[in-house]
Design an enzyme around this catalytic site. Sequence first.
Site, short mmCIF file in Angstrom:
data_model
loop_
_atom_site.label_atom_id
_atom_site.label_comp_id
_atom_site.label_asym_id
_atom_site.label_seq_id
_atom_site.Cartn_x
_atom_site.Cartn_y
_atom_site.Cartn_z
N LYS A 187 77.71 137.20 46.91
CA LYS A 187 76.22 137.40 46.89
C LYS A 187 75.56 138.90 47.02
O LYS A 187 75.81 139.37 48.07
CB LYS A 187 75.61 136.39 47.97
CG LYS A 187 74.10 136.43 48.03
CD LYS A 187 73.62 135.68 49.05
CE LYS A 187 72.11 135.38 49.10
NZ LYS A 187 71.03 136.53 49.02
N ARG A 215 64.89 125.13 43.93
CA ARG A 215 66.10 125.02 44.73
C ARG A 215 66.90 123.74 44.63
O ARG A 215 66.24 122.63 44.48
CB ARG A 215 65.80 125.00 46.37
CG ARG A 215 65.44 126.46 46.60
CD ARG A 215 65.19 126.76 48.14
NE ARG A 215 64.87 127.73 48.75
CZ ARG A 215 65.23 128.97 48.82
NH1 ARG A 215 66.58 129.02 48.62
NH2 ARG A 215 64.77 130.14 49.11
#
Length: 287
Positions: free
Chosen positions: A55, A197
């Site tokens: 990430k 999401r």
Amino acid sequence: MRKSARTAAVLRALPFLIGLAVNPAHATSATTSPVMLPNLYHAGAVLSEYWVSEKYDGVRGYWDGEKLLTRSGSVIHPPAWFTAHWPKTPLDGELWAGRGQFDHASATIRQQPADDDAWRHIHYMVFDAPGQPGSFDQRIPALKQLIAQMGVPWVQAVRQFKVAGEVELKRQLDEVVQGGGEGLVLHRGTSLYHAGRSEDMLKFKPFDDAEARVVEHVPGKGKYTGMMGALLVEMPDGTRFRIGTGFTDEQRRNPPPIGSVVTFRYQGMTSGGKPRFARFMRVRNEM
């Protein structure tokens, strides 16, 4: 949930939502986004279904084939050379200046006119090709081919790999964090690209993070007399709490403005539904 409870929840969230309507730059992940966004990783996820990658701690950059957008849809204005040889098909990635260099990336991307020298330290770490058909499994090789054809050194395809199970996943997380990285992202191989999401994308970090709107500067005491001691913040559901750690002295002298949105880290929730050990990370100020 009973109707009265739903009504109360909406009323508690109204000030936050009104603030977003007045100033879209303060929008959080609760608003509509043109990009895929991750849920938090949870034990029990079927790891064999997911690809794993680092990430990258930068500013999200969505290339729509003509221009770069932040995750909330604001236009980014890099130097012309930065995107001169990019394809006419969408790309999704992170504008990244290196591990621990989020502030440099954020300042560079917000500065206008664009600073050529600063942008030469920015890499576009691409992890998806939304314009390509099929599942993520199928988009990965298409993305690698696109990046190779571009031949631009500051545009790189993010390495995607598989893990055998929880033990290996946690080992990979430890390696990234010990090296100064932020965490991992898991992307379901069978997923199609879609905004918002879902469980198709998960983030795995050694702590949780979230965003909240600043509603008050709480005066400091003792060594912080005359400065900000804590921020009173409000989450989209109306929950209010204080963030009192994570600030530099300069940030206490010049705290995030009322109405701005800040990112904070925390470790679980209290029995009262408030983040535990909330610690300031940064102001969310993409543009």
